[in-house]
Write an enzyme that holds these catalytic residues in place. Structure first.
Site, PDB file in Angstrom:
ATOM      1  N   THR B 140     -21.986 -23.377  62.577  1.00  0.00           N
ATOM      2  CA  THR B 140     -21.175 -22.675  61.576  1.00  0.00           C
ATOM      3  C   THR B 140     -20.736 -21.352  62.195  1.00  0.00           C
ATOM      4  OG1 THR B 140     -23.199 -21.857  60.559  1.00  0.00           O
ATOM      5  CG2 THR B 140     -22.163 -23.770  59.533  1.00  0.00           C
ATOM      6  N   THR B 177     -29.256 -22.881  57.381  1.00  0.00           N
ATOM      7  CA  THR B 177     -29.342 -22.259  58.683  1.00  0.00           C
ATOM      8  C   THR B 177     -29.713 -23.184  59.820  1.00  0.00           C
ATOM      9  OG1 THR B 177     -31.565 -21.777  58.074  1.00  0.00           O
ATOM     10  CG2 THR B 177     -29.980 -20.043  57.757  1.00  0.00           C
ATOM     11  N   GLU B 262     -28.333 -13.247  63.423  1.00  0.00           N
ATOM     12  CA  GLU B 262     -27.229 -12.370  63.041  1.00  0.00           C
ATOM     13  C   GLU B 262     -27.480 -10.924  63.437  1.00  0.00           C
ATOM     14  OE1 GLU B 262     -26.928 -13.648  59.125  1.00  0.00           O
ATOM     15  OE2 GLU B 262     -28.992 -13.114  58.654  1.00  0.00           O
ATOM     16  N   ASN B 385     -24.285  -9.250  56.661  1.00  0.00           N
ATOM     17  CA  ASN B 385     -24.844  -9.844  55.450  1.00  0.00           C
ATOM     18  C   ASN B 385     -24.424  -9.164  54.167  1.00  0.00           C
ATOM     19  OD1 ASN B 385     -26.568 -12.164  56.054  1.00  0.00           O
ATOM     20  ND2 ASN B 385     -27.399 -10.715  57.527  1.00  0.00           N
TER      21      ASN B 385
END
Lengths: 390, 390
Positions: B140, B177, B262, B385
């Protein structure tokens, strides 16, 4: 400003902090106070915690607080901490076991203990009814002083409660974070005082989280001078009224600590309703409160309920996804595990710009409820915590 | 590029992702593969997890993966997921129970399931030995594809293991995830395959953390085509060699997932040594790995060992502070609970600029050890985020 009969306060600069900010505080009782406390569960405990835990059930004559240095994880830290209360005992000509002690600030750095001991005479000269200097001297990187006052009639007498806290900065003080001192003049017996503090802490200081970390130096102490004119509060008489008042003071202080959390821009109140047990409700609330994904979403004003559902799901509590309702700012967001029909992301985004956010999670699987407070996770949190020592 | 005899791969764009990025992947086995899996412990489970968990112990003919949408927490999500495997079963003229399925991406958004079903014929046309399209289609927001290959001789035969993962982005995909697929041509019995995967996952995918959150869609699947020429691997013969190889592949993939966490700038390896038990070691490692204060310190290249001590202390495991040694990048930082004599903050700060950090905690209280991997907590983590949906 209320006065607690039978206690005097002082706060001075003794040479620990930079910029000559006040760094040494004292509360001195006219007569020994009936006292109680709760302490950090961290297995790495500062000497101040070890010493105070051992003594707090004695009648207490004095509380001495050092700020700017947590006095922990350094060679001789215990001896240093002990020499402070020993020195104060000598000046006051009282037994050392009637003195309690806190320290807050950076850990792993040697405390200049002579400066503290040399500051004691000046500290004693500055004692007064006014608690402002005390409240200032216990802070480290707190953005504001945290004080709560309350007066109420219980058992035919007016009683006063004064709460003074040092907040969850966790930043320049590293990990030596939450210190709370509560003073009351209420006549109350020791057993009742113990029980009231435990209960009040559970729904206040044990129901908040900035980042899930636990300090080595935390403590909440409650002292009662017994000088008010009320009939003694016992478990049988006046307990609920006293507990209600104490909870009030503790919850207000707890919220102030969260508002002053590092980098925080929002106070988030998490209500978990209709869980099977109090324990379940709290575990879910705490998991949501500590989720970096939930906290960053609130920082970004993003009503990202998927992250909330996922945090609920990983709390380790059996839940029925199909029964879960979620409201944010009183607006339905999730109904029966699915996005609510009238969910409007744009409207909610605007409301999430508020400084106080209310998140309600209804599990529809029992009768237990809980409230928990947290802050958002912000860019400033990372900036403050990644660079403060550099 | 290694080939796993008996399996073909495909990856195409079917219309879910923006920018026409590949979003539908298939692995098809010539003959049913002996299969096993481990799944997310989140109580909110995606339909793909529910379906695959039920079927993975059957011999498996096909794995179909949708990326860009997690297909969870939406009305009709289960029916949608089921209709995908049903549709594939019809095209292939095989039983539905021999097909497993994953989905990853945003949660709470309706999956355009017709696009997926309409994509199946093209998917089948694109099958080949080459796994590149497959590896690309399952990602993704991953910054890079995550693949590991390994060839080894076990029980008189060369066997191949291929691992393909989709990383802990947790960002555009929200919470969906980590997906990992491992293919081997090794001849191995089902019981042995089950045990090997559980053991290998424990020291790899269960020993990493980006932020402590747990997805609704995670799974690790292991398929064996049995087409290599080795003598069958059993618990009695060849197990340790196979487990070693499998661990190797899993740990390498796990590290790649952390590196692509991330906002992460660093891979932090946490070694907890000489704990009383494996469970204790892991709990301490995990608490340190998830501490926002530890993670921000590493981001800021700050060898702030006080935060590490405090995290160790709050893990809920009895420890003896006076016995703890800590090394960072092989340099002594703490000895017997105190700052090491030759601790040099300036030197360590420089070394902490490295992309790979090694943190060793020696408890000196037993014989159990563990390794855990985490990333630092960075400004980009919060940026990504807090704003990705806006």
């Amino acid at each position: 400003m209320i006065k607690i009969k039978g206690v005097k306060f002082a706060g001075i600069y003794c040479g620990i902090k930079k910029n000559e900010k006040k760094d040494l505080a004292l509360a001195l009782f006219d007569k020994p106070a009936i006292s109680t406390g709760v302490f950090t569960k961290n297995r790495v405990k500062a000497p101040s915690v070890v010493i105070t835990k051992k003594r707090i059930n004695n009648p207490i004559k004095a509380l001495i607080v050092v700020s700017g240095n947590a006095c922990v994880c350094v060679k001789g830290d215990y001896e240093d901490a002990k020499s402070i209360t020993n020195s104060l005992a000598n000046y006051l000509n009282i037994e050392e076991k009637s003195i309690v002690h806190s320290a807050t600030g950076v850990i792993g750095v040697k405390l200049p203990v002579e400066k503290v001991k040399n500051g004691i005479p000046e500290l004693l000269k500055n004692l007064k009814d006014d608690y402002e200097d005390f409240a200032e001297a216990i802070t480290t990187t707190d953005a504001f002083k945290k004080v709560e006052e309350l007066t109420i009639s219980i058992n035919d007498g007016r009683i006063n409660i004064l709460g003074i806290a040092k907040g969850a900065g966790m930043i320049a003080p590293d990990l030596a974070t939450m210190l709370v001192y509560i003073f009351t003049d209420a006549k109350i017996d020791k057993t009742t005082l113990d029980k009231a503090l435990k209960e009040a802490v559970e729904c206040s200081f044990n129901s908040i989280s900035v980042d899930g970390d636990t300090s080595t130096n935390d403590m909440v102490l409650l002292f009662s001078t017994g000088m008010a004119k009320n009939k003694e509060i016992t478990l049988k008489e006046g307990y609920n009224a006293f507990l209600g008042a104490l909870k009030n003071v503790c919850i207000s202080l707890a919220k102030k600590i969260i508002k002053d959390g590092e980098g925080a821009t929002k106070l988030i109140e998490i209500i978990v309703k209709n869980a099977k047990s109090q324990r379940d409700a709290k575990k879910i609330a705490k998991t949501v409160a500590n989720s970096p994904l939930v906290k960053t979403a609130f920082f970004g004003c993003d009503p990202n309920w998927g992250r909330i559902m996922a945090a609920i799901g990983r709390a380790g509590i059996p839940i029925n996804k199909e029964k879960i309702d979620i409201d944010i700012q009183g607006k339905p967001v999730v109904r029966k595990g699915l996005e609510a029909n009238n969910f409007n992301e744009a409207t909610l985004k605007k409301e999430l710009a508020d400084e106080e956010i209310k998140l309600e999670i209804d599990l529809h699987s029992g009768n237990a409820s809980t409230k928990f407070y947290t802050s958002d996770l912000t860019l400033d949190y990372v900036k403050l915590n990644s660079s403060y020592r550099t």
